[in-house]
Design an enzyme around this catalytic site. Structure first.
Site, PDB file in Angstrom:
ATOM      1  CG  ASP A 310       0.310   2.004   6.239  1.00 31.83           C
ATOM      2  OD1 ASP A 310      -0.620   1.406   6.784  1.00 31.83           O
ATOM      3  OD2 ASP A 310       1.496   1.637   6.297  1.00 31.83           O
ATOM      4  CG  ASP A 582       5.782   1.362   4.341  1.00 33.28           C
ATOM      5  OD1 ASP A 582       4.646   0.902   4.565  1.00 33.28           O
ATOM      6  OD2 ASP A 582       6.675   1.424   5.212  1.00 33.28           O
ATOM      7  CG  ASP A 586       0.179   0.306   2.365  1.00 31.68           C
ATOM      8  OD1 ASP A 586      -0.825   0.107   3.058  1.00 31.68           O
ATOM      9  OD2 ASP A 586       1.295   0.574   2.836  1.00 31.68           O
TER      10      ASP A 586
END
Length: 844
Positions: A310, A582, A586
């Site tokens: 990410d 985080d 996700d």
């Protein structure tokens, strides 16, 4: 019926709804009890298999061996339980207040209640710095912006507005404030429409329930091999006992020979080795600030081929920073640590950007501007801590600009500082077409680099009577400022190491394509302008998506479900996928990946609990450390298995050959029990402690389908073990012919076998071809060697002890021959290793 939004719910109504709907919390935050955790540990298949092996030993009648094995099982269970309990407690300590206190209207009064007590139709008051406690429809919004990066992955706060029309019809995202997001600016009032698992955050968590994970290939293979070998060994042992009894009529010694063979063949070390390796690997990673929530993930990391990351909070700091100033065609780059003084021409732009921002900033862009002002303008007259704020014109949906009016200590006049979207500031300044075009081109160029661009203007008011709107000030355009969410300093080096290790890194983000491409370039990803957006992903079938995955490393404008789709698509291509993240968005992809890796400090509870690993210090480079440990675990497992195979072969041979050749028994159960003192600690501790061999992080990952028990391991173990069997037989035959004593011959053969076991450990500690590398000190091996030799000396030197082993002390001549045969064994092991290593790349 609910009361009006002005008076909120009554206390009784809130209590009834709380009882009906349940608390405003996620099911994923529920803790496991200590007994529940222990039950999960002891029910794991590997431990059940170990207990079964202990039961077999009890059935065979060897209570000492069974109790030793079951005692070892208890120790392993205790270590695993402590590790998992420590992980649970670490997660509890990491949990930020997922159910924050909220300011609500109850019985017509504003009161503070625990976030878990919120119910639908509660009226919540929001202010800067508050975390939104539930999903809200906004009834009022004053200059309200919300950081939704944990849900969407976008680091820029989103401006919110009040509901237009009825609450039930308000589905515009701008009128919704989602649970878990952070108010960065302004204030608002909203009515709760969803709590707990029914909120947007909770619905994402629900998708985790459908995602399951299984055993790793190494676990499956070890379990299969142990079951097969154990079954075969028991069958051979029974056959040997029957053959001895039928051929010689001595059923008692036949049973003893069968028991000895069964003890020699049963591979109880293998599940112990795998469990200890994974447990100690998790412990070592914890010392590197990597929390292991699923121990098998430690080993699987070594086979990772694709790392999906990410952007926000993983590759980047999730913190805006001022990077560029632009004034009248001149540009200045601001580094993270300025090495030179800011040119005077740019002082005004930064000065008025600071004045146009809140001194107590929650908005990440305003915080970045304030930080840049402190570092770049310190010691100059352009910082005005003693100026007084007179008036504030907030951002609005109609005009994406804000102005702040200040009064200097001399009270001569009022200064006005404005910042906002470039088109809004240009409109306030009433610029001509030529200058407007020049500014627009510069804004486009900066945006093309992935920067967030704001314009700055200033005005002077000589009247104390301030206008009602910003347009009535006579603004002068000052310049442009460009901000970005900077890449973490350790990321480029970590990605370069991934590339050297043959691991492909792809970025998945919800950001704009230009921002994503810019961050990808800074992070060191190989991009040629190629990207795949979320809407494009929705338009592709499985085959077309698989084709695009082959050469696309940047995925942007991606929604949570699309992240999950990408992870599953990579898995379908045969990749071993690790996913970092985080945010709540996700979590489904973290759980679907082979290895989910969550950020510990900035990450959400949902992300951490969905992940197999948690980086406690949010250091992306720690992930490379985890990969290195994963490769180390697999490589050392292969060494341990080679040793187990090689050391068991002479034990089996010495159990069977006396039957075939008519000799007395060479090895008895007590001898094999003594050998376990060398085999088990050597496998579990010595090989696990060996560091990763040089060059192992510069070769591609192993094939995901690669077997732990492959040709190289089997060939090396069988050849080393066969040579050792021949050497021990030579020792036995020679001693028997020289001394004429079976007890002396047995003692010499056993001594050569024990010393050769130590030589076998030393030879297999290092498989690399670089000379001298394997001579590094291994404390565990040192202690095992010293203790083993001391016990062997005691057995040979003390007659009372030697009689328990059916030994008589060999002559000095025979002992010298035994020492020489031990050196020959070491030479044989090394020769086999180096011959097999030719042209073989490291297995990682």
């Amino acid at each position: 019926m609910p009361r009006g939004p002005e008076s909120g719910l009554s206390t009784d109504q809130a209590r009834e709804r709380l009882a009906r709907d349940g608390p405003n919390e996620l099911p994923s935050t529920q803790r496991r009890s200590a007994w529940g955790l222990l039950r999960d540990v002891v029910r794991e298949p590997m431990f059940l298999l170990l207990v079964a092996c202990g039961a077999i030993y009890l059935t065979l009648g060897d209570r000492g061996e069974a109790l030793m094995l079951l005692g070892f099982v208890a120790v392993v269970i205790a270590i695993t339980y402590v590790q998992k309990r420590r992980s649970e407690r670490a997660l509890e300590a990491l949990r930020d207040l997922s159910s924050p206190r909220a300011l609500v209207v109850r019985d017509g009064k504003a009161v503070r209640v625990a976030g878990r007590e919120l119910v639908v139709d509660d009226v919540v008051l929001l202010a800067e710095g508050d975390r939104v406690p539930a999903d809200l429809h906004l009834l009022d919004a004053s200059n309200l912006t919300v950081d939704e990066s944990l849900l969407t992955g976008e680091s820029v706060p989103v401006m919110k507005h009040a509901v237009t029309g009825t609450v039930g019809a308000a589905e515009q995202s701008g009128a919704l404030a989602f649970s878990g997001t952070l108010v960065t600016q302004g204030s608002g009032r909203g009515i709760v429409v969803a709590t707990g698992a029914r909120s947007a955050l909770g619905r994402i968590g629900e998708s985790l329930q459908a995602v399951t994970s299984g055993q790793t290939p190494v676990q499956q293979e070890t379990q299969r091999i142990v079951t097969w070998v154990a079954g075969l060994g028991l069958a051979l042992a029974a056959s040997l006992a029957v053959a001895w009894g039928l051929s010689r009529g001595d059923w008692l010694h036949g049973l003893l020979a069968g028991i000895t063979l069964a003890m020699a063949i049963l591979p109880e070390e293998l599940p112990v080795v795998l469990t200890i390796f994974l447990g100690l690997g998790a412990w070592r990673l914890a010392r590197e600030k990597v929390l292991t929530r699923s121990m098998p993930a430690v080993e699987l990391l070594g086979a990772t081929t694709v790392l999906c990351v990410d952007k926000t909070g993983t590759l980047t700091m999730n913190r805006m920073a001022l990077r560029r100033l632009w004034v009248d065609g001149a540009s200045h780059q601001l580094d993270a640590e300025p090495a030179q003084t800011l040119p005077e021409a740019f002082h005004g732009t930064l000065e008025y950007a600071v004045l146009a921002s809140h001194r107590r900033a929650f908005d990440p862009m305003e915080a970045a501007i304030a930080l840049a002002g402190q570092s770049q303008l310190a010691g100059t007259e352009h910082l005005h801590a003693d100026w007084q704020l007179v008036e504030d014109y907030p951002l609005s949906r109609e005009l994406l600009a804000m102005s702040r009016v200040w009064e200097s200590p001399d009270h001569q006049h009022l200064l006005v500082a404005a910042k906002g979207a470039p088109e809004a500031i240009v409109d306030l300044c009433h610029l001509d077409a030529e200058r407007t075009g020049a500014i627009a081109r510069q804004v486009e160029a900066l945006a093309g680099e992935g920067l967030r661009v704001l314009a700055v203007a200033r005005a002077v008011s000589r009247s104390r009577q301030l206008p009602e709107i910003q347009h009535d000030f006579d603004f002068e355009f000052v310049g442009l400022i460009a901000l970005e969410d900077p890449v973490r300093p350790d990321v480029p080096a970590a990605i370069a190491e991934c590339r050297a290790a043959g691991i492909r890194v792809v970025m998945i983000t919800g950001d704009h394509p230009q921002t994503a491409l810019s961050i990808a370039r800074q992070a060191g990803l190989v991009v040629d302008g190629r990207f795949l957006s979320g809407p494009e992903i929705d338009g592709l079938d499985d085959a077309a998506l698989a084709s695009r995955l082959a050469d696309t490393d940047v995925f942007c404008r991606v929604q949570p479900q699309q992240k999950l789709c990408l992870v599953q698509a990579f898995r379908a291509r045969g990749e071993v996928v690790a996913m970092t993240g985080d945010g709540v968005n996700d979590a489904p992809a973290l759980k679907a990946a082979h290895i989910g890796v969550a950020m510990g400090a900035r990450g959400t509870d949902v992300a951490r609990e969905a992940a197999a690993l948690v980086l406690l210090n949010d250091d992306f480079a720690s992930l490379i450390t985890a990969v290195r440990y994963g490769r180390r675990v697999f490589a050392n497992l292969r060494k341990a298995i080679t040793f187990v195979l090689a050391v068991h072969l002479p034990i089996v041979g010495l159990s069977v050959l006396p039957v075939l050749l008519g000799w007395p028994m060479v090895l008895m159960p007590v001898h094999i029990l003594f050998l376990q003192l060398v085999i088990d600690p050597a496998c579990s501790i010595v090989f696990e402690a060996e560091p990763l061999e040089a060059g192992a992080m510069r070769v591609p990952p192993r094939n995901p389908l690669a077997r732990l028990f492959d040709r190289q391991v089997l060939w090396r173990g069988l050849v080393q073990g066969s040579g050792l069997l021949v050497i021990v037989l030579i020792a036995y035959v020679y001693a028997r012919s020289v001394s004429g004593s079976d007890e002396s011959a047995r003692a010499l053969a056993f001594s050569v076998l024990v010393l050769s076991n130590l030589a076998l450990i030393q030879a297999n500690r290092r498989w690399a071809r670089k000379a001298g590398e394997g001579l590094r000190w291994n404390a565990a091996f040192g202690w095992i060697a010293v203790i083993t030799c001391a016990l062997l000396v005691a057995i040979l030197a003390i007659p009372a002890v030697g009689s328990l082993f059916a030994f008589t002390t060999p002559t000095p001549h025979l002992l010298a021959v035994g020492a020489g045969l031990g050196l020959i064994a070491l030479g044989w092991f090394e020769a086999v290793k180096w011959f097999d290593a030719r042209g073989t790349r490291p297995h990682v």
